[in-house]
Design an enzyme around this catalytic site. Structure first.
Site, PDB file in Angstrom:
ATOM      1  N   ARG A  13    -106.303 -24.489 -75.583  1.00  0.00           N
ATOM      2  CA  ARG A  13    -107.388 -24.575 -76.551  1.00  0.00           C
ATOM      3  C   ARG A  13    -107.564 -23.274 -77.331  1.00  0.00           C
ATOM      4  O   ARG A  13    -108.471 -23.105 -78.114  1.00  0.00           O
ATOM      5  CB  ARG A  13    -108.696 -24.989 -75.883  1.00  0.00           C
ATOM      6  CG  ARG A  13    -109.159 -24.090 -74.776  1.00  0.00           C
ATOM      7  CD  ARG A  13    -110.374 -24.667 -74.075  1.00  0.00           C
ATOM      8  NE  ARG A  13    -111.516 -23.746 -74.182  1.00  0.00           N
ATOM      9  CZ  ARG A  13    -112.764 -24.135 -74.246  1.00  0.00           C
ATOM     10  NH1 ARG A  13    -113.066 -25.400 -74.236  1.00  0.00           N
ATOM     11  NH2 ARG A  13    -113.750 -23.270 -74.333  1.00  0.00           N
ATOM     12  N   ARG A  61    -104.448 -19.120 -85.931  1.00  0.00           N
ATOM     13  CA  ARG A  61    -104.551 -19.501 -87.344  1.00  0.00           C
ATOM     14  C   ARG A  61    -103.648 -18.630 -88.193  1.00  0.00           C
ATOM     15  O   ARG A  61    -103.598 -17.408 -88.004  1.00  0.00           O
ATOM     16  CB  ARG A  61    -105.983 -19.312 -87.852  1.00  0.00           C
ATOM     17  CG  ARG A  61    -107.044 -19.921 -86.965  1.00  0.00           C
ATOM     18  CD  ARG A  61    -107.590 -21.229 -87.529  1.00  0.00           C
ATOM     19  NE  ARG A  61    -108.394 -21.896 -86.517  1.00  0.00           N
ATOM     20  CZ  ARG A  61    -109.626 -21.537 -86.209  1.00  0.00           C
ATOM     21  NH1 ARG A  61    -110.201 -20.539 -86.837  1.00  0.00           N
ATOM     22  NH2 ARG A  61    -110.293 -22.193 -85.274  1.00  0.00           N
ATOM     23  N   ARG A  92    -115.852 -20.400 -60.669  1.00  0.00           N
ATOM     24  CA  ARG A  92    -116.006 -18.991 -61.006  1.00  0.00           C
ATOM     25  C   ARG A  92    -117.483 -18.761 -61.301  1.00  0.00           C
ATOM     26  O   ARG A  92    -118.168 -19.628 -61.852  1.00  0.00           O
ATOM     27  CB  ARG A  92    -115.182 -18.617 -62.239  1.00  0.00           C
ATOM     28  CG  ARG A  92    -113.707 -18.499 -61.952  1.00  0.00           C
ATOM     29  CD  ARG A  92    -113.362 -17.346 -61.034  1.00  0.00           C
ATOM     30  NE  ARG A  92    -113.368 -16.063 -61.733  1.00  0.00           N
ATOM     31  CZ  ARG A  92    -113.315 -14.887 -61.116  1.00  0.00           C
ATOM     32  NH1 ARG A  92    -113.305 -14.833 -59.793  1.00  0.00           N
ATOM     33  NH2 ARG A  92    -113.292 -13.767 -61.809  1.00  0.00           N
ATOM     34  N   ARG A 121    -117.168  -9.266 -71.787  1.00  0.00           N
ATOM     35  CA  ARG A 121    -117.712  -9.197 -73.140  1.00  0.00           C
ATOM     36  C   ARG A 121    -119.108  -8.613 -73.136  1.00  0.00           C
ATOM     37  O   ARG A 121    -119.789  -8.587 -72.103  1.00  0.00           O
ATOM     38  CB  ARG A 121    -117.703 -10.575 -73.798  1.00  0.00           C
ATOM     39  CG  ARG A 121    -118.473 -11.656 -73.085  1.00  0.00           C
ATOM     40  CD  ARG A 121    -118.300 -12.989 -73.805  1.00  0.00           C
ATOM     41  NE  ARG A 121    -119.039 -14.070 -73.167  1.00  0.00           N
ATOM     42  CZ  ARG A 121    -119.164 -15.301 -73.658  1.00  0.00           C
ATOM     43  NH1 ARG A 121    -118.586 -15.602 -74.798  1.00  0.00           N
ATOM     44  NH2 ARG A 121    -119.850 -16.218 -73.022  1.00  0.00           N
ATOM     45  N   GLU A 132    -121.251  -9.106 -69.555  1.00  0.00           N
ATOM     46  CA  GLU A 132    -120.926 -10.289 -68.751  1.00  0.00           C
ATOM     47  C   GLU A 132    -119.760  -9.958 -67.816  1.00  0.00           C
ATOM     48  O   GLU A 132    -118.667  -9.608 -68.266  1.00  0.00           O
ATOM     49  CB  GLU A 132    -120.544 -11.429 -69.697  1.00  0.00           C
ATOM     50  CG  GLU A 132    -120.570 -12.788 -69.074  1.00  0.00           C
ATOM     51  CD  GLU A 132    -120.433 -13.880 -70.131  1.00  0.00           C
ATOM     52  OE1 GLU A 132    -119.402 -14.566 -70.104  1.00  0.00           O
ATOM     53  OE2 GLU A 132    -121.330 -14.018 -70.983  1.00  0.00           O
ATOM     54  N   TYR A 154    -115.125 -28.626 -67.390  1.00  0.00           N
ATOM     55  CA  TYR A 154    -115.684 -27.682 -68.355  1.00  0.00           C
ATOM     56  C   TYR A 154    -116.132 -28.454 -69.591  1.00  0.00           C
ATOM     57  O   TYR A 154    -115.347 -29.133 -70.236  1.00  0.00           O
ATOM     58  CB  TYR A 154    -114.656 -26.618 -68.750  1.00  0.00           C
ATOM     59  CG  TYR A 154    -115.252 -25.596 -69.689  1.00  0.00           C
ATOM     60  CD1 TYR A 154    -115.861 -24.449 -69.191  1.00  0.00           C
ATOM     61  CD2 TYR A 154    -115.269 -25.810 -71.061  1.00  0.00           C
ATOM     62  CE1 TYR A 154    -116.456 -23.527 -70.039  1.00  0.00           C
ATOM     63  CE2 TYR A 154    -115.864 -24.897 -71.920  1.00  0.00           C
ATOM     64  CZ  TYR A 154    -116.444 -23.758 -71.401  1.00  0.00           C
ATOM     65  OH  TYR A 154    -117.035 -22.859 -72.244  1.00  0.00           O
ATOM     66  N   ASP A 178    -118.349 -28.150 -73.321  1.00  0.00           N
ATOM     67  CA  ASP A 178    -119.176 -27.462 -74.302  1.00  0.00           C
ATOM     68  C   ASP A 178    -120.455 -28.276 -74.477  1.00  0.00           C
ATOM     69  O   ASP A 178    -120.545 -29.424 -74.036  1.00  0.00           O
ATOM     70  CB  ASP A 178    -118.439 -27.341 -75.637  1.00  0.00           C
ATOM     71  CG  ASP A 178    -117.319 -26.300 -75.585  1.00  0.00           C
ATOM     72  OD1 ASP A 178    -117.492 -25.291 -74.884  1.00  0.00           O
ATOM     73  OD2 ASP A 178    -116.285 -26.506 -76.249  1.00  0.00           O
TER      74      ASP A 178
END
Length: 368
Positions: free
Chosen positions: A171, A175, A250, A281, A301, A349, A351
């Site tokens: 995923r 580009r 996790r 991050r 994080e 997982y 979104d």
């Protein structure tokens, strides 16, 4: 007791179901072990800034039905997710695009970038990717893999990239345009005033009662006896007392600071992709809503290994865990009065738009 449903967990899945059930005249009780509603999308105001308490959440979807659905509950701004990567002080654009390739190699055209990646792929002798490392090299070459993928991914998952399944990185957006928009989705944004208001509105019906700091497992048998139907959004293996063994997850730890500066890093999300930096991050929350407050709030994080009692954030969807989940899924199908949903109940997982979609699919099936 007069209730039609008990919903375990006030995250998006449970709250969408509660909202839709109440719309149909059903009485619902929602319980949550935390001291607040909204699960991992919970936001709270600090220094007049909406802080994403459990990590950055950017809403994005190509599905107009889902976009219109969530816009019932909040007005969304035009935020575009354009994270940057910091590798030992070098700054690169994400997703990997022509800006990234130009800074790294000096290439200007898509043909030059593709040729460079192909050259590195051939040198690495990657034909059929068998793991995450090989998959990443086949997509972006060795330079980008070494600087921007390897360290970050191994911190995130706590395993060597060569030991992780290839599909995790599939995923990964690549580009060959000068476009820093991480998502290709047609609809994208952040709710003005944070995410918590969305769940507050979903749960505002007089037919819905909410009980916080309530652990389902303290009274599990009573709940299953007393309520005609239960919507369960916790860990599926815990529901069945881990009888086939423990699924792997996790976890994350968050370190949040208020800083007496107006602008700390110039971007909402900066990924630290080297192996030495312990966090993955840094989130500067004000940039999600183009804030101009005099102070700022940042969150570092840290990925963490998970053990029972820790907060599970990401399912470890490798072959071993997926096979174990199938066993629990078969058990779940034999419990007709319990609906298993959400990231933990379905061991997948999701979104945010996918969670809403999954909840609405269950609603359609339940109330057809």
């Amino acid at each position: 007791m007069g209730y039609d449903y008990l919903i375990v967990g006030s995250g998006l899945f449970g709250s969408v179901f509660a909202y839709e059930a109440a719309k149909r005249g059903k009485r619902v009780k929602v319980i949550d072990k935390r001291n607040h509603i909204a699960g991992n999308i919970y936001t709270e105001k600090v220094e007049d800034i909406q802080v994403h308490k459990y990590g950055a959440h950017i809403f994005h979807t190509n599905d107009k039905k889902i976009w219109d659905y969530v816009n019932q509950f909040a007005a969304f701004n035009r935020y575009t997710n354009s994270p940057i990567a910091n590798y030992k002080g070098e700054i690169y654009n994400l997703p990997f695009n022509m800006n990234t390739f130009n800074k790294l190699w000096g290439v200007v055209t898509p043909e030059e970038a593709k040729a460079k990646i192909e050259e590195q792929k051939k040198a690495a002798h990657v034909e059929q990717p068998n793991n995450l490392e090989e998959q990443a090299i086949s997509l972006v070459g060795t330079d980008i893999y070494e600087k921007l993928v390897k360290g970050y991914t191994e911190k995130q998952w706590g395993r060597k990239a060569s030991e992780l399944p290839a599909f995790i990185i599939k995923r990964l957006p690549v580009r060959f345009t000068y476009d820093n928009n991480y998502f290709n989705d047609k609809y994208q944004g952040i709710p003005i005033g944070g995410y918590t208001q969305i769940v507050e509105k979903m749960l505002s019906s007089e037919l819905i009662d909410i009980e916080l700091e309530t652990d389902f497992f303290v009274n599990k048998e009573n709940y299953l006896t007393q309520f005609p139907k239960v919507v369960y959004t916790g860990m599926i293996d815990q529901f069945f007392d881990y009888q086939y063994g423990t699924l792997e997850y996790r976890s994350l730890k968050f370190e949040t600071e208020i800083l007496d500066v107006e602008n700390y890093q110039g971007n909402a999300v900066v990924n630290y992709t080297d192996a030495e930096t312990p966090f993955t991050r840094v989130i500067e929350h004000k940039h999600f809503e183009f804030g101009t407050q005099p102070k700022t709030v940042i969150t570092r994080e840290y990925p963490a290994s998970w053990k029972k009692g820790d907060e599970p954030y990401y399912p470890m969807n490798d072959k071993k865990n997926n096979e174990l989940y199938k066993k629990y899924r078969e058990l779940a199908e034999k419990v007709p009065n319990v609906i298993f949903g959400g990231r933990l109940g379905m061991y997948k997982y999701f979104d945010m738009h996918q969670v809403i979609g999954a909840a609405l699919t269950v609603v359609d099936r339940e109330f057809k």
